[in-house]
Every structure is written in structure tokens, then in C-alpha cells.
Scaffold this motif. Sequence first.
Motif, short mmCIF file in Angstrom:
data_model
loop_
_atom_site.label_atom_id
_atom_site.label_comp_id
_atom_site.label_asym_id
_atom_site.label_seq_id
_atom_site.Cartn_x
_atom_site.Cartn_y
_atom_site.Cartn_z
N ALA A 22 51.79 62.26 9.45
CA ALA A 22 52.20 61.20 10.38
C ALA A 22 51.09 60.86 11.38
O ALA A 22 50.95 59.70 11.77
CB ALA A 22 53.47 61.62 11.12
N LEU A 23 50.30 61.84 11.75
CA LEU A 23 49.28 61.60 12.76
C LEU A 23 47.92 61.22 12.19
O LEU A 23 47.14 60.54 12.85
CB LEU A 23 49.11 62.86 13.64
CG LEU A 23 50.30 63.23 14.50
CD1 LEU A 23 50.03 64.55 15.24
CD2 LEU A 23 50.66 62.13 15.47
N ALA A 24 47.62 61.66 10.96
CA ALA A 24 46.24 61.55 10.47
C ALA A 24 46.06 60.77 9.17
O ALA A 24 44.98 60.82 8.59
CB ALA A 24 45.65 62.95 10.31
N SER A 25 47.06 60.05 8.72
CA SER A 25 46.92 59.32 7.46
C SER A 25 46.78 57.82 7.72
O SER A 25 47.77 57.13 8.01
CB SER A 25 48.14 59.55 6.56
OG SER A 25 48.07 58.71 5.42
N PRO A 26 45.56 57.28 7.61
CA PRO A 26 45.39 55.85 7.87
C PRO A 26 46.17 54.98 6.88
O PRO A 26 46.63 53.89 7.24
CB PRO A 26 43.89 55.62 7.75
CG PRO A 26 43.35 56.82 7.07
CD PRO A 26 44.30 57.94 7.29
N GLY A 27 46.32 55.44 5.64
CA GLY A 27 47.11 54.67 4.68
C GLY A 27 48.55 54.55 5.12
O GLY A 27 49.17 53.48 5.01
#
Length: 183
Positions: A22-27
Motif C-alpha cells: 500500500a505504501l510502496a507500489s507505484p503501480g
Amino acid sequence: MAEDVDAALARDPAGGSRLEMALASPGLHAVWSHRVTHAMWQRGGRWKLPARLGSQVTRAVTGVEIHPGATIGRRFFIDHGMGVVIGETSEIGDDCMLYNGVNLGGRTLAKVKRHPTLGDGVTVGAGARILGPVVVGNGAQVGANAVVVKDVPATGVAVGVPAKVRVPQAPAVDPFTDPALYI
């Protein structure tokens, strides 16, 4: 949002935890932003410009460009999303996955359906280009760097430039070894 996070975790072996995704997935962030800008786009009128501006901010932050007019189904995931472009009249079914550098692009300037339609469960490899109003059927796969300009049937596999399509044959069931026969 929870469904999107779960879909991302299921398709990304490096995903770690739900919080990390949730915090680190740009997709994932691009998909969430698209869901907001698409709702604005559908309202029409004065909402279209803010929707476009929102999609451009998302592009600057994530490297993923999704036109707010594109229609995207549930549990969609973009892995390593940098360079993904999804055009205005693209339609993406449920449970689809795109890798980095994918382009769902058009081949005409006419105001018609000019972008691809992906059925449910489609996977598109890194760097692939699917151009024009082609249909990629349910469960199909498009290989990395393929250039698809013709329809791909359900469960088909498209690879190469231009893409050649093959449809894997289902293995024949031998009635004498099928355990269901003995139940």
C-alpha cells in the motif's frame, strides 16, 4: 482498495506485506488514482479538466500514464509500472496484470474506439505494445516486447514483432485414468 492490495500481493513475489504494498507500489498508486480520475471523467463537463490534470500528476509521481477515460476492472495490477501508457478508449477486464513499459495505444486520430480491449485474466509482458482497437481474449498472454496489432483469442499467447499467436491445446482426458470416473 483492499482487493487491489490483495491482487498485488498475489502477483508480486517481492511484495512483502499489505502495508508495504500500500505504501510502496507505484503501480498500485496509479490504479487508485485512476479510479478517482475515472469517476471524475465520467461526470463530464467541468470535471474532465481536473481529471486530466490529476492523471498527469499521477504520471509525474508514478511514471504510469492512464487516461481518465480508460475503463479498468477489478484487481488490476501494474508491476514495476514505469513507462506504462494506457489510452483513453482502452478497456481492461478483471484480474489483469501489466509489467513495465507496456503501451495500450491507438493507431488513429479519429474520435472512435482506438485502443485495445483486454479480457479478464490477461497478462502483458514488459515492453509490449498492443495497438489499435484489438481484442485480447480472456486468459491470454502477451510476451515481453511483442507488438500486437491483431486480435488474440482467449488463452492465446502472442509473441514477437509483429506478434504471432498460438493457442495451447488442452490436454486430452483419458477416460480410463480419470479418477472422477471411479467415484
